[in-house]
Design an enzyme around this catalytic site. Structure first.
Site, PDB file in Angstrom:
ATOM      1  N   GLY A  33       0.827  -1.212   0.000  1.00 29.06           N
ATOM      2  CA  GLY A  33       0.000   0.000   0.000  1.00 29.06           C
ATOM      3  C   GLY A  33       0.850   1.246   0.000  1.00 29.06           C
ATOM      4  N   ASN A  34       0.232   2.378   0.285  1.00 29.76           N
ATOM      5  CA  ASN A  34       0.982   3.640   0.386  1.00 29.76           C
ATOM      6  C   ASN A  34       0.334   4.539   1.432  1.00 29.76           C
ATOM      7  OD1 ASN A  34      -0.965   5.553  -1.020  1.00 29.76           O
ATOM      8  ND2 ASN A  34      -0.656   4.015  -2.626  1.00 29.76           N
ATOM      9  N   TYR A  35       0.951   5.682   1.683  1.00 30.43           N
ATOM     10  CA  TYR A  35       0.545   6.547   2.803  1.00 30.43           C
ATOM     11  C   TYR A  35      -0.626   7.482   2.503  1.00 30.43           C
ATOM     12  CZ  TYR A  35       4.695   5.105   5.386  1.00 30.43           C
ATOM     13  OH  TYR A  35       5.637   4.387   6.066  1.00 30.43           O
ATOM     14  N   SER A  36      -1.271   7.359   1.354  1.00 27.74           N
ATOM     15  CA  SER A  36      -2.390   8.267   1.051  1.00 27.74           C
ATOM     16  C   SER A  36      -3.475   8.160   2.122  1.00 27.74           C
ATOM     17  CB  SER A  36      -2.989   7.910  -0.317  1.00 27.74           C
ATOM     18  OG  SER A  36      -4.180   8.639  -0.520  1.00 27.74           O
ATOM     19  N   ALA A 101      -4.217   7.590  -4.960  1.00 27.52           N
ATOM     20  CA  ALA A 101      -2.814   7.208  -5.099  1.00 27.52           C
ATOM     21  C   ALA A 101      -2.789   5.725  -5.448  1.00 27.52           C
ATOM     22  CB  ALA A 101      -2.061   7.483  -3.803  1.00 27.52           C
TER      23      ALA A 101
END
Ligand code: CTP
Ligand code: CA
Length: 223
Positions: A33-36, A101
């Site tokens: 995943g990512n930090y969005s 994102a």
């Protein structure tokens, strides 16, 4: 808190917004995943709804709630699920804002069972490219529809943003500043520069995401 706009300039418009990260499964308990945080996309969906639009918000996994009952929430997890939801909604939309994102890659294989630490070598996760949702909608776009993208760049910011605008057949792209403290992932404020397909460019100051959303919608409505 519920926010009301004094404007009703999106009345009768159908708007699609994507928001948040995507999660790409590795096994039943793990993902890439990512930090969005989803805050910018949720603020945009709320802004459009408060200005009279009928909004569908296609959201990756976030921990945010909606205040405006006029926003229809479609929850998805992966980029492929997000693409499928967008392909459904876009043909009947007037405006689409791609704020998510989206993970650029996903594991080629998803393990059926939890990958165990003991009795195995260190795993290598092979990745495959995810579909480009904005570019796919850019190809589907009919005259009268507006497609808006976002960009976050570390260098050659303006050139890279404008290249994405053209490559994905967007009408407008919103460049998020990485340089300023208080802008970007997780924060409540943002600093953006907007580029339009006609070459127009407008730079804004650091402000709350709700106010950034209003600036973005103003820019969309001026196209
Ligand atoms: N986007 C998308 N689907 C993807 C990747 C990106 O719809 N698979 C959209 C984003 O929502 C955003 C725009 O495309 O509106 C630009 O995203 P960005 O990650 O900056 O672009 P990429 O083409 O993935 O380029 P980069 O290599 O810089 O990540
Ligand atoms: Ca990307």
């Amino acid at each position: 808190e519920r926010y009301f706009s004094s404007k009703a300039d999106m009345k009768g418009k159908k708007v699609l917004v994507t928001a948040g990260p995507t999660h790409e499964k590795i096994d039943p308990v793990r993902f890439i995943g990512n930090y969005s945080s989803g805050k910018m996309g949720y603020a945009l969906a709320e802004e459009c709804a408060s200005r009279g639009a009928e909004v569908t918000l296609v959201s990756g996994p976030v921990s945010l709630s909606l205040h405006n009952p006029a926003v229809k929430l479609v929850r998805v997890e992966s980029a492929r699920e997000m693409l499928a939801a967008c392909e459904d909604v876009f043909p009947s939309s007037d405006v689409a804002v791609m704020c998510a994102a989206v993970a650029d890659y996903a594991p080629r294989n998803v393990a059926d069972h939890k990958i165990k630490r003991e009795h195995s070598d260190v795993p290598v996760i092979e990745l495959v490219k995810n579909p480009d949702i904005a570019a796919t909608l850019g190809k589907m776009k009919r005259s009268g529809q507006l497609l808006v993208g976002f960009a976050l760049e570390t260098d050659n910011e303006a050139d890279n943003a404008c290249e994405k605008l053209q490559r994905k057949n967007l009408d407008m792209i919103v460049l998020n500043s990485m340089r300023d403290k208080g802008a970007g992932f997780g924060t409540d404020t943002n600093k953006v520069t907007i580029f339009k397909a006609d070459g127009a460019r407008e730079e804004f100051g650091l402000k709350p995401k709700r106010e950034v959303a209003a600036d973005i919608v103003d820019a969309i409505m001026s196209i």
